[in-house]
Design an enzyme around this catalytic site. Structure first.
Site, PDB file in Angstrom:
ATOM      1  N   HIS A   1       0.858  -1.182   0.000  1.00 21.63           N
ATOM      2  CA  HIS A   1       0.000   0.000   0.000  1.00 21.63           C
ATOM      3  C   HIS A   1       0.897   1.236   0.000  1.00 21.63           C
ATOM      4  O   HIS A   1       2.027   1.204   0.491  1.00 21.63           O
ATOM      5  CB  HIS A   1      -0.868  -0.031   1.261  1.00 21.63           C
ATOM      6  CG  HIS A   1      -1.944   0.994   1.328  1.00 21.63           C
ATOM      7  ND1 HIS A   1      -1.707   2.298   1.679  1.00 21.63           N
ATOM      8  CD2 HIS A   1      -3.284   0.903   1.127  1.00 21.63           C
ATOM      9  CE1 HIS A   1      -2.849   2.966   1.682  1.00 21.63           C
ATOM     10  NE2 HIS A   1      -3.823   2.151   1.355  1.00 21.63           N
TER      11      HIS A   1
ATOM     12  N   ASP B   1       2.794  -4.707   8.153  1.00 22.94           N
ATOM     13  CA  ASP B   1       1.570  -3.934   7.992  1.00 22.94           C
ATOM     14  C   ASP B   1       0.409  -4.925   8.068  1.00 22.94           C
ATOM     15  O   ASP B   1       0.147  -5.673   7.133  1.00 22.94           O
ATOM     16  CB  ASP B   1       1.594  -3.204   6.648  1.00 22.94           C
ATOM     17  CG  ASP B   1       0.267  -2.568   6.275  1.00 22.94           C
ATOM     18  OD1 ASP B   1      -0.701  -2.689   7.051  1.00 22.94           O
ATOM     19  OD2 ASP B   1       0.192  -1.957   5.190  1.00 22.94           O
TER      20      ASP B   1
ATOM     21  N   GLN C   1      -4.855  -5.392   6.839  1.00 16.97           N
ATOM     22  CA  GLN C   1      -5.813  -6.294   6.202  1.00 16.97           C
ATOM     23  C   GLN C   1      -5.825  -7.683   6.824  1.00 16.97           C
ATOM     24  O   GLN C   1      -6.600  -8.543   6.395  1.00 16.97           O
ATOM     25  CB  GLN C   1      -5.498  -6.406   4.704  1.00 16.97           C
ATOM     26  CG  GLN C   1      -5.614  -5.120   3.933  1.00 16.97           C
ATOM     27  CD  GLN C   1      -7.034  -4.583   3.909  1.00 16.97           C
ATOM     28  OE1 GLN C   1      -7.996  -5.331   3.974  1.00 16.97           O
ATOM     29  NE2 GLN C   1      -7.170  -3.269   3.804  1.00 16.97           N
TER      30      GLN C   1
ATOM     31  N   LYS D   1     -10.830  -1.172  10.220  1.00 18.78           N
ATOM     32  CA  LYS D   1     -10.892  -2.384   9.391  1.00 18.78           C
ATOM     33  C   LYS D   1     -11.184  -3.628  10.235  1.00 18.78           C
ATOM     34  O   LYS D   1     -11.276  -4.733   9.717  1.00 18.78           O
ATOM     35  CB  LYS D   1      -9.583  -2.553   8.624  1.00 18.78           C
ATOM     36  CG  LYS D   1      -9.296  -1.403   7.647  1.00 18.78           C
ATOM     37  CD  LYS D   1      -7.983  -1.621   6.918  1.00 18.78           C
ATOM     38  CE  LYS D   1      -7.562  -0.371   6.145  1.00 18.78           C
ATOM     39  NZ  LYS D   1      -8.435  -0.063   5.011  1.00 18.78           N
TER      40      LYS D   1
ATOM     41  N   CYS E   1      -4.704   2.546  -3.721  1.00 17.08           N
ATOM     42  CA  CYS E   1      -3.452   3.040  -3.135  1.00 17.08           C
ATOM     43  C   CYS E   1      -2.325   2.025  -3.333  1.00 17.08           C
ATOM     44  O   CYS E   1      -1.468   1.850  -2.457  1.00 17.08           O
ATOM     45  CB  CYS E   1      -3.616   3.368  -1.652  1.00 17.08           C
ATOM     46  SG  CYS E   1      -4.669   4.806  -1.363  1.00 17.08           S
TER      47      CYS E   1
END
Length: 588
Positions: A135, A212, A215, A238, A376
């Protein structure tokens, strides 16, 4: 169905996900007269009543600033705020609560590490390793750090299926590598990266690893101690929690050694004009009044998903992802983007001969919310040779029946796209610019507004725009140049504008797009602007015009469909022409 993730088979307990759907008030509505099917969960999830109630209780009963307050409200707010930190610690299985730093989200967590770790550990000639599927929030901060420090950004390639090429990753690791920063689950592809393997390979060279997890946390259990990652970040919104709250996990010794990210209240031990000493982690990284309600809401979200069971969530999401993948593969004209062996939560695709903007708009008219654009992840789009993709992403409240409805709608859209006739462009044909439909932009706008006043809802206006777009003259190939390209992540647009030959201040232009919706918007813009005087164009309130038609949401830079950029180009040309005519310096 047997699910295999990260090479291990498992089976979860049965959960009544259909019942859980009723916990989410936002899902109980209609969009354009159709029941909402929300498949944009990778962008943000809907919120259960448990989270909404926790936010309401905090603001209604416990609203006060945290830490140091001796009155009861402050102590209650502090109790709930710090209780949320303990819930995050248990959720990630961090070794101690002091390893949990509250941030505004994953993006701020990445910037925090890039600033603090970079300031302390990165210098000229050093290297940071990321992957091709990142991202933008896990690219740009590291680029900024490398530019500031004279370091180099190294990128691990991905294969055609959207999987990290592990052998190439290992080749990039060397004595100059100061940090590896990679995504746990790709937001644009759904790929689950082999996080443990990535970390182990880096640690053999004593290289710390940042994951990261934006997700990942809503789709699978995450154990930072088992992974042995050095940093981990995620966003509350999220994970069925509020916006504006996120988490950075960091091994305590690392956090303790790093300089603070921001200065201010609550991150200090003592302050004099001569010297400031800083508090211990996590306070050192939490300057100012935090998002107290956000932390409380995140704590409620964690309680909610843990009551369901993270294994059950993983099972449900994996089943939906596999089901949607198989259904989409069966549609002729649909190309899947990202077909990794291990993926969860999202399927991305493109439709032959149809822009993703049109796909998303037509699905919206069916009450189906998907995400379109580059997500993104522009380098990912470049890797696959596409400007954008459409993405359906799943959450605990989605069902296979919803996927069936989505697929049926997409099949109708694809059938319509295959029935389109493509205009043949003749390079030798004379280029004809459109004629004016009124004496001024204001008069032209009144004419167009009268037509729109006869239309009802957005569906009717959309069909009218489609009709206008079909009448738009195709842009000759000779004008489809890079200089005429207008950037928009959801469509490809070309604009050729000029002063009409024999005049100094009359603007005319041709434009075209791969998106039918944008072609309709271009036709509107042509009818108002093309053939008009520069002074009249500059005096015209184009934002007010689009608002009058109920189309103002399409004229924003955030929309990124190219329309706002086209308007800016035309206004810039008008400024130049009037400056030249009046003998003033032309604006840059």
């Amino acid at each position: 169905m047997s699910i295999v993730l990260n090479g291990k088979p498992w089976k979860s307990a049965a959960v009544d996900f259909a019942r859980l759907r009723h916990d989410f008030p936002a899902l109980d509505q209609k969009i354009h007269g159709k029941p909402l099917i929300y498949l944009d969960n990778a962008a943000t999830t809907q919120k259960p009543r448990a989270v909404l109630d926790a936010l309401q209780r905090y603001y209604a009963d416990d609203n006060a600033n945290v830490h140091r307050g001796v009155h009861d409200l402050s102590q209650r707010a502090t109790r709930d705020f710090e209780a949320a930190r303990h819930k995050v610690q248990q959720f990630l299985n961090a070794s101690k609560v002091e390893e949990i730093v509250f941030t505004r989200g994953t993006t701020e967590a990445i910037n925090l590490v890039a600033h603090s770790f970079g300031q302390a550990r990165v210098g000229p000639g050093d290297e940071i390793v990321i992957s091709h599927m990142e991202h933008h929030s896990n690219i740009v901060p590291w680029q900024m750090l490398c530019e500031a420090k004279g370091a180099t950004l190294r990128v691990v390639p991905i294969d055609d299926r959207g999987q990290l090429v592990f052998a190439e990753y290992e080749k990039l690791l060397n004595d100059r590598t100061k940090l590896v920063a990679v995504v746990h689950v790709s937001n644009s592809l759904g790929t689950i990266n082999p996080a443990k393997r990535i970390i182990d390979a880096a640690h053999r060279r004593h290289i710390p690893v940042f994951l990261d997890g934006a997700q990942a946390v809503a789709h699978m259990p995450v154990d930072v101690q088992a992974l042995n990652c050095d940093f981990y970040a995620f966003s509350g919104h999220k994970l069925y929690g509020p916006t504006g709250i996120g988490v950075l996990y960091g091994k305590y010794d690392l956090l303790d050694a790093l300089p603070p990210y921001q200065g201010g209240g609550d991150m200090i031990r003592s302050v004099t004009f001569a010297k400031t000493t800083y508090a211990d982690p996590p306070s050192k990284f939490e300057a100012g009044t935090p998002n107290i309600a956000g932390a409380v809401g995140l704590g409620a979200a964690i309680d909610y998903v843990q009551a369901i069971g993270l294994d059950a969530l993983r099972d449900h999401d994996a089943r939906l992802t596999r089901y949607a993948t198989e259904k989409l593969k069966a549609i002729r004209g649909v190309r899947l983007i990202g077909t990794a062996d291990e993926k969860v939560g999202a399927v991305s695709f493109v439709v032959e001969d149809l822009s993703t903007l049109d796909v998303g708009t037509r699905l919206d008219l069916e009450g189906i919310a998907v995400r379109t654009g580059h997500h993104c992840c522009q380098p990912v789009m470049d890797r696959y040779g596409i400007p954008a993709s459409a993405r359906a992403s799943f959450a605990l409240y989605n069902t296979t029946a919803e996927i069936d409805t989505f697929v049926a709608a997409l099949q109708r859209i694809v059938a319509t796209a295959r029935g389109k006739t493509v205009a043949v462009k003749d390079a030798s044909r004379e280029i004809v610019y459109p004629k004016t439909i009124a004496a001024s932009p204001h008069a032209a706008a009144d004419t167009m507004a009268e037509a729109f006043d006869l239309l009802g809802d957005w569906a009717a206006r959309y069909e009218y725009l489609m009709g206008l777009g079909k009448k738009l003259a195709p842009l000759p190939d000779t004008l489809r140049t890079e200089a005429n390209r207008v950037r928009g992540c959801q469509s490809t647009v070309y604009l050729a504008a000029r002063a009409r030959p024999g005049t100094t201040d009359i603007i005319e232009f041709l434009a075209d797009s791969d998106a039918d919706l944008v072609r309709g918007l271009i036709a509107l813009l042509q009818r108002v602007f093309s053939g008009q005087k520069a002074d009249d164009i500059l005096a015209f309130d184009v934002e007010g015009f689009f608002a009058r038609l109920g189309l103002d949401q399409h004229l924003t830079l955030g929309r990124r469909n190219g329309l706002a950029a086209m308007v800016q180009r035309l206004l810039c040309l008008a400024h130049v022409l009037t400056a030249v005519r009046d003998g003033r310096p032309a604006p840059v």
